[in-house]
Scaffold this motif. Sequence first.
Motif, short mmCIF file in Angstrom:
data_model
loop_
_atom_site.label_atom_id
_atom_site.label_comp_id
_atom_site.label_asym_id
_atom_site.label_seq_id
_atom_site.Cartn_x
_atom_site.Cartn_y
_atom_site.Cartn_z
N VAL A 281 167.48 -9.35 62.04
CA VAL A 281 166.86 -8.84 63.43
C VAL A 281 167.97 -8.35 64.33
O VAL A 281 167.66 -7.39 65.10
N GLY A 282 169.32 -8.81 64.17
CA GLY A 282 170.12 -8.29 65.16
C GLY A 282 170.64 -6.68 64.95
O GLY A 282 170.73 -5.88 65.88
N VAL A 283 170.71 -6.41 63.62
CA VAL A 283 171.08 -5.05 63.22
C VAL A 283 169.78 -4.40 63.53
O VAL A 283 169.92 -2.94 64.10
N ALA A 284 168.50 -4.73 63.11
CA ALA A 284 167.49 -3.79 63.56
C ALA A 284 167.16 -3.54 64.95
O ALA A 284 166.77 -2.40 65.26
N SER A 285 167.43 -4.51 65.73
CA SER A 285 167.43 -4.51 67.20
C SER A 285 168.52 -3.37 67.61
O SER A 285 167.95 -2.63 68.63
N ALA A 286 169.71 -3.41 67.27
CA ALA A 286 170.59 -2.75 67.56
C ALA A 286 170.25 -1.10 67.17
O ALA A 286 170.30 -0.08 67.78
N CYS A 287 169.54 -0.93 65.99
CA CYS A 287 169.39 0.35 65.33
C CYS A 287 168.06 0.98 66.21
O CYS A 287 168.25 1.88 66.60
N ALA A 288 166.95 0.06 66.55
CA ALA A 288 166.01 0.66 67.24
C ALA A 288 166.29 0.93 68.58
O ALA A 288 165.96 1.98 69.40
N LEU A 289 167.42 0.14 69.28
CA LEU A 289 167.66 0.74 70.69
C LEU A 289 168.45 1.80 70.67
O LEU A 289 168.73 2.70 71.42
N GLN A 290 169.32 1.93 69.72
CA GLN A 290 170.40 2.99 69.35
C GLN A 290 169.38 4.27 69.24
O GLN A 290 169.67 5.39 69.91
N VAL B 129 168.12 -11.48 76.93
CA VAL B 129 166.74 -11.60 76.07
C VAL B 129 167.05 -12.06 74.51
O VAL B 129 168.18 -11.94 74.14
N LEU B 130 166.30 -13.10 74.18
CA LEU B 130 166.38 -13.60 72.86
C LEU B 130 165.26 -12.92 71.64
O LEU B 130 164.14 -12.36 72.09
N VAL B 131 165.95 -12.55 70.55
CA VAL B 131 165.17 -12.08 69.36
C VAL B 131 165.20 -12.83 68.12
O VAL B 131 166.11 -13.60 68.10
N GLY B 132 164.17 -12.82 67.26
CA GLY B 132 164.42 -13.71 65.80
C GLY B 132 164.41 -15.02 66.12
O GLY B 132 163.93 -15.67 67.00
N GLU B 133 165.42 -15.71 65.19
CA GLU B 133 165.19 -17.05 65.26
C GLU B 133 166.01 -17.64 66.55
O GLU B 133 165.52 -18.91 66.93
N ALA B 134 166.50 -17.12 67.30
CA ALA B 134 167.12 -17.51 68.56
C ALA B 134 166.00 -17.78 69.47
O ALA B 134 166.07 -18.59 70.41
N ALA B 135 165.19 -16.97 69.35
CA ALA B 135 163.71 -16.89 70.36
C ALA B 135 162.81 -17.88 69.74
O ALA B 135 162.15 -18.91 70.35
N THR C 128 161.55 -13.20 59.07
CA THR C 128 162.02 -11.75 58.84
C THR C 128 161.07 -10.81 59.53
O THR C 128 161.34 -9.88 60.46
N ALA C 129 159.79 -11.07 59.37
CA ALA C 129 158.81 -10.39 59.80
C ALA C 129 158.49 -9.89 61.40
O ALA C 129 158.63 -8.92 62.06
N LEU C 130 158.67 -11.57 61.88
CA LEU C 130 158.80 -11.44 63.26
C LEU C 130 159.90 -10.81 64.00
O LEU C 130 159.65 -10.21 65.00
N GLY C 131 161.01 -10.92 63.22
CA GLY C 131 162.42 -10.30 63.82
C GLY C 131 162.28 -8.91 63.66
O GLY C 131 162.61 -8.07 64.85
#
Length: 417
Positions: A26-35, A265-271, A281-284
Amino acid sequence: MPGQLLANPRRASISLNITVVGGSIVGVASACALQKAGHHVTLLEKTDGQSWVSLKAPHAFFIDADLVWEESRGFTHGDLHALLCEEAAHEGVQFRYNSKVIKVDSETVSVTLEDGERITSDVLIGADGFKSLVRTSVVGQQILETRSKEVTLNFTIPTSLMEEDLKPYTEDSSVRRNGSVLEESSLTNSGRDFSMTLGYTLSEDAPELNEEWQDTYPIEHFRLDLEKFEPRVRKLLKLAENITPHILIYRPHLESFVCDRARLVLVGEAAHPLLPGQHNTALGIEDAHTLGSLFSGIQEQAQVPQLLSAYEELRQARCIATQDWEKRKRAMLTLPHGKEQEERDRKLRKAMSYGEWGHMDETIFKVIWGDEMDLFMFDATEKVEDWWTKWGPLLIRGNPHRRSLGPSLQVSISKER
């Protein structure tokens, strides 16, 4: 590459400096989507990155498969992580490995690394998992953790080792009950491997078990009564060289995914830490896509709080509902022998007696499968685009440098005489 994360129809008017803490999927997916959305993203990962390749978590699965590669169903976590890293690097995400965050400051939107370096951002994203340091800054305190006796075992074996009587297990993904043990299985690695998880409740705590999906043990370590398993499952267990356990630690639902200053802001299992299984993985991925879609339309930094509020609005109820569904499903499918288990079996037999869904009465269908339909019919893309349609024009109103958030439509009307 077989595909990519779903592209956004917009691109941000300004470029924010965004830091993602945690190099999970989820961290890599978030970074990719925002980039992709037009921002400068730095990802901080405390390890050298290789541990994600060997992670022994259950196979990756997506509720909203349109957000990722069509071939992603049945990917191992390591394979999916590697593909996302490749795409994120191609998009320009800056990866910083061996960068352990030891302090998070919500006032200055900054993190301090173990070597003393301080990194300041416009937005800070916590993708740092179950024991999130960023979450502590968002919530303001450590959250309560309750260790349970519920364990999930995961193992993978090459399909080439499976004899003919085991082949039916490879035909499709499946969920089975074996007394009070929940069995889930599917093919991975393009059909070359078979992955299976067993969920059950321990008779007593096993303090050596944790939730990290890193340690492996031989099957004998778990002292399972193999005679209680169906013969084919016994064969599968004997073929497994190493089994990776995960102990469930319960955490309460968070009141907010965003800090009071609306910069963390929190994403994935942190949230929203879930039961071990396919939907983590799906929710992340849905979190990542939602953030990317929202921040693809930002036109000034003052809009950050509104967009993070929108993220929370779009994601919190969805995540809580999925968490609760997972708990209900596991509790229902792992009932010990007794009256509740007999009543469960009676309802399931009644549901299965209808055969195809089309033969089932609508009322009965909703009672039996309503929760599952709500879960799997959710469309993250549709939700965020609905938000832009409703609130986008109001968001940019009053911005002197505003531009349209989408293609314009011209309509000509003529009146015939």
